[in-house]
Design a protein around this motif. Structure first.
Motif, mmCIF file in Angstrom:
data_model
loop_
_atom_site.group_PDB
_atom_site.id
_atom_site.type_symbol
_atom_site.label_atom_id
_atom_site.label_comp_id
_atom_site.label_asym_id
_atom_site.label_seq_id
_atom_site.Cartn_x
_atom_site.Cartn_y
_atom_site.Cartn_z
ATOM 1 N N LEU A 1 -36.665 38.212 70.382
ATOM 2 C CA LEU A 1 -37.661 39.279 70.232
ATOM 3 C C LEU A 1 -38.402 39.425 71.540
ATOM 4 O O LEU A 1 -39.127 38.515 71.962
ATOM 5 N N GLY B 1 -40.970 44.556 71.392
ATOM 6 C CA GLY B 1 -40.467 44.731 70.036
ATOM 7 C C GLY B 1 -38.963 44.867 69.931
ATOM 8 O O GLY B 1 -38.421 44.964 68.821
ATOM 9 N N GLU B 2 -38.259 44.856 71.061
ATOM 10 C CA GLU B 2 -36.797 44.944 71.019
ATOM 11 C C GLU B 2 -36.224 43.614 70.529
ATOM 12 O O GLU B 2 -36.685 42.547 70.904
ATOM 13 N N SER C 1 -38.446 42.327 64.333
ATOM 14 C CA SER C 1 -39.109 43.301 65.212
ATOM 15 C C SER C 1 -40.540 43.571 64.785
ATOM 16 O O SER C 1 -41.371 43.993 65.597
#
Length: 823
Positions: free
Chosen positions: A709, A713-714, A774
């Protein structure tokens, strides 16, 4: 003019006929103002009708006939049945034959009636009894209800009194003959001495339960009528008082005191207390429908009153075998429970008996009954012994042979009623017993805590069976302790615990613990020859019926089995916990710039370790982590778990690379030759970076790929899938490297997370786990781990069916000098 009064009725040949017949006779005699005859007449009627019901089974006609003007006045009672092929034996038939044919005989008719007989026709059989109750001069008053007293028998002149004393040896030969015996019977001493006593006595039994001369000579005491041969050949009616001396068998002597029957008052004892009061109580007992317990208690009281002994008992045969147990008692019966010693009582003993001194023949029974002398009579139904009536006394020689006739009369009157009520009670009790044991088994099933088993056991028997209960437990070292007590009134629990010994000094099987007014009984908790303690109960009732004793024995076996299982479970669980602790790290290492969190939940209930495992440890200046999943579950999988975790740690500390660790572990698993034991393993190294975070070198052997992570947030997978460990020798493994920057999170999970199922849908379908991760941006490692755990638990309605393990690593800024390590 015929002045005979007649009243008749009819009944079906059912078990209810005797009670109806008794009510009819009582009513008729009341109308005829003959209430003073009712007791004997009702008992005779009950005997006749019961015999007809048992042995004919047809319709029954009952007739009462009064001839008030006969000399003397007479009352006849006739019972007709319609089964003429059934016969009643003659009076002189041997007792065994009488019982074989008629079952009970007509002993009562011989005792109470002045005459009785049997009349046959082509289609019916009539049994009748006659009672003569006054002389002709008082007939009219008797008929009108004014009873005339029978004149007292005139005693013979004292001048004609001769008290002969005769002594016989062990073989029944006369060894002493006094002058009074010569005056009475004419035989001089020199002619009588040495002759068998049987030649001088015209012995004749009285009733169905009489003894032979030889049996009588072996009795301790006896009194009764007989006839002896005079020297001139005639038979002289005499009254005999018999006493047998003690000592060795060959040295015993039978001593007879003999008088003419006219002088019997010199030797005769007081009349037996049977005829009126017990007769009235038997009549009342048989006329009413009562619970079996009340019937048996009443019978015990009747026997106690009739015998004049210290205690009385009703023994009943067990449901199977030849065991006899105490069903009721009266008098000094406290503490008597369950089976009695079998020496005197047996299904083949069909005659009443008197024992002058139990210590001379059955010490065990004497100790059990706390008695020296005993008299008993069998309860017989259709020739089968179903129980005994017993009277006992503390001193020897308390009872004589005359009492056996009275006791047998009581037994014959109540036997059919007892059998009928007991059969019905046994059917009810059997259903209740099965229900009780099923309830106990269900309640105790799966309970592995000994204290809880003890508490449940005590509450099972209180108040259904006992007033209070205590459970003692014995541990593996043999030490016994008081585990639990329970009283019908809970406020007495503390006082009860204080009154009972916390560590009993006496054997738990003994019943000599006086606690209050109750009878205290102890039942061992035995299984496979090992004692797990005892169940001790207190009851207000003085005796414990055999059926209840058997029920408690079954319950104690069930409790002992559960205690044994609990002991084995505790031992196995303790061993398992000790071994399982070695399969997981005692704690995970901490490192500057890194947060870690672990969730581990085995699927198997009660297990500490399953097929999943994890580890996080330091090696020099870097850190190693591993997350694995063994194919399968249970002890076999746990064994591979221990092998894999310790092998990874050992190889890493020997400075093997991640790829080499996987290679060597693969070979080790194949060499173990555990068929079907495959291992998925995620293994990596973390090297701290000066700017913060860590450099991660990782390899995945058939394991779900770890997810990274990013701070924005990817989420992406950071390891390529490779072959499972334990499949082939030639497998080669490679590593991949990436940087775990500050604020980024690495999530490593086993398939218990990704394959969590809700119907046909899995948690990781359509990258479900990545979407979940996420949404964890900015959370700590512990917060991320908890969110994933909650998602796994709530994903489906069914419990999690696989082991769940997840490792969360989150990079932070580099720690300054002196900053505490995050644990």
């Amino acid at each position: 003019m015929d002045t005979t009064r007649v009243s008749s009725t009819g009944f079906d040949g059912t078990p209810h006929a005797p009670a109806a017949a008794r009510r009819f006779v009582r009513q008729v005699l009341g109308e005829w103002h003959l209430g003073h005859l009712a007791e004997d007449a009702v008992l005779l009627t009950s005997e006749l009708v019961t015999n007809a019901v048992v042995h004919a089974g047809t319709g029954i006609e009952l007739t009462c006939r009064l001839d008030a003007h006969a000399a003397p006045p007479r009352l006849e009672i006739e019972v007709d049945d319609h089964h003429p092929t059934r016969t009643i034996p003659a009076t002189g038939s041997p007792p065994g034959d009488a019982m074989a044919t008629s079952g009970r005989g007509l002993a009562l008719a011989g005792l109470l009636a002045d005459a009785w007989g049997v009349t046959y026709s082509g289609t019916a059989k009539r049994v009748w009894v006659r009672m003569e109750f006054a002389d002709g001069s008082g007939a009219h008053e008797v008929a009108l209800g004014t009873p005339a007293a029978a004149p007292a028998a005139a005693a013979a002149p004292v001048e004609t009194l001769h008290v002969g004393v005769i002594v016989a040896d062990f073989d029944g030969r006369v060894v002493s003959w006094n002058p009074e015996a010569e005056a009475l019977l004419g035989w001089p001493s020199e002619q009588a001495t040495g002759r068998p006593l049987a030649e001088l006595v015209a012995w004749r039994g009285h009733g169905s339960y009489s003894l032979s001369l030889a049996d009588t000579l072996n009795l301790g005491r006896w009194r009764g009528e007989s006839r002896m041969r005079h020297r001139d050949g005639r038979l002289v009616p005499v009254y005999i008082s018999h006493l047998r001396t003690e000592g060795r068998a060959r040295d015993r002597r039978a001593i007879w005191m003999v008088v003419a029957n006219d002088h019997r008052y010199v030797l005769a004892g007081p009349p037996a207390p049977l005829r009126r009061e017990p007769g009235r109580r038997i009549k009342d007992l048989l006329d009413r429908d009562r619970p079996l317990a009340e019937v048996l208690d009443t019978i015990a009281q009747i026997v106690h009153t009739s015998s004049g002994g210290d205690a009385s008992y009703v023994l009943l045969r067990g449901e199977s075998g030849n065991r006899f147990g105490v069903a009721a008692g009266a008098g000094a019966t406290a503490g008597l429970v369950g089976l009695v010693a079998a020496g005197l009582f047996g299904v083949d003993r069909t005659a009443p008996a008197v024992v002058d001194d139990l210590l001379a023949g059955d010490v065990a029974l004497a100790e059990q009954l706390r008695a020296r002398s005993l008299v008993c009579a069998p309860l017989r139904v259709s020739g089968e012994v179903i129980g005994y009536l017993v009277a006992a006394a503390a001193e020897p020689g308390r009872f004589d042979q005359e009492l056996t006739v009275s006791l047998q009369h009581i037994a014959d009157q109540v036997a059919v009623t007892v059998q009928r009520e007991r059969t019905a009670e046994q059917e009810r009790a059997h259903r209740g017993r099965l229900s009780f044991l099923a309830e106990a088994g269900e309640l105790l099933a799966g309970v592995h805590d000994e204290e809880l088993i003890a508490a449940l056991t005590a509450q099972l028997v209180v108040p259904k069976i006992a007033n209070w209960a205590a459970v003692y437990l014995t541990d593996l070292t043999g030490m016994t302790r008081l585990a639990h007590v329970w009283h019908t009134e809970e406020r007495h629990n503390a006082a009860l615990r204080t009154s009972l010994p916390s560590v009993p000094q006496a054997t738990l099987g003994e019943i000599s613990w006086p606690v209050g007014a109750e009878s205290v009984l102890s039942f061992p908790l035995l299984i496979q020859g090992r004692s797990h303690g005892a169940l001790v109960i207190g009851r207000v009732e003085p005796t414990l019926p055999l059926e209840v004793a058997d029920l408690l024995a079954d319950l104690c076996r069930l409790v002992a089995l559960n205690l044994h299982t609990a002991m084995l479970y505790t031992r196995q669980a303790t061993t398992s916990r000790v071994l399982q602790r070695s399969l997981l790290p005692m704690g995970v290492a901490t490192m500057p710039g890194l947060e870690s969190a672990v969730v581990y939940e085995p699927a198997e209930e009660g297990a500490d370790v399953g097929g999943d495992f994890y580890d996080l440890f330091t090696v020099g200046d870097h850190w190693c982590f591993a997350l694995g999943d063994v194919c399968g579950s249970g002890p076999e999988a746990a064994a591979v778990t221990g092998l894999a975790r310790h092998a990874v740690r050992l190889l890493a500390k020997e400075h093997y690379t991640v790829a080499d660790i996987l290679h060597r572990l693969n070979e080790t698993l194949l060499e173990e030759n555990e068929e079907g034991r495959f291992l998925s393993l995620l293994c990596g190294e973390l090297t701290p970076l000066p700017q913060g975070g860590a450099l991660c070198t990782i390899a995945s052997a058939g394991h779900p790929p770890p997810l990274l992570l990013r701070a924005d947030g990817e989420v992406r997978a950071v390891a390529s899938p490779q072959l499972l460990l334990g499949i082939e020798y030639e497998a080669r493994f490679f590593v991949e490297t990436f940087e775990l920057a500050p604020g980024e999170v690495l999530l490593c999970v086993t398939d218990g997370v990704t394959e969590r199922r809700d119907g046909d849908r899995l948690l990781d379908d359509d990258d479900g786990l990545a979407r979940l991760l996420s949404g964890c941006t900015g959370l700590s490692a512990h917060a991320v781990a908890e969110r994933v755990r909650q998602a796994v638990d709530s994903f489906g309605p069914e419990p999690v069916g696989d082991d769940v393990a997840l490792l969360v690593l989150r990079a932070t800024a580099t720690l300054r000098a002196g900053q505490p390590v995050n644990r």
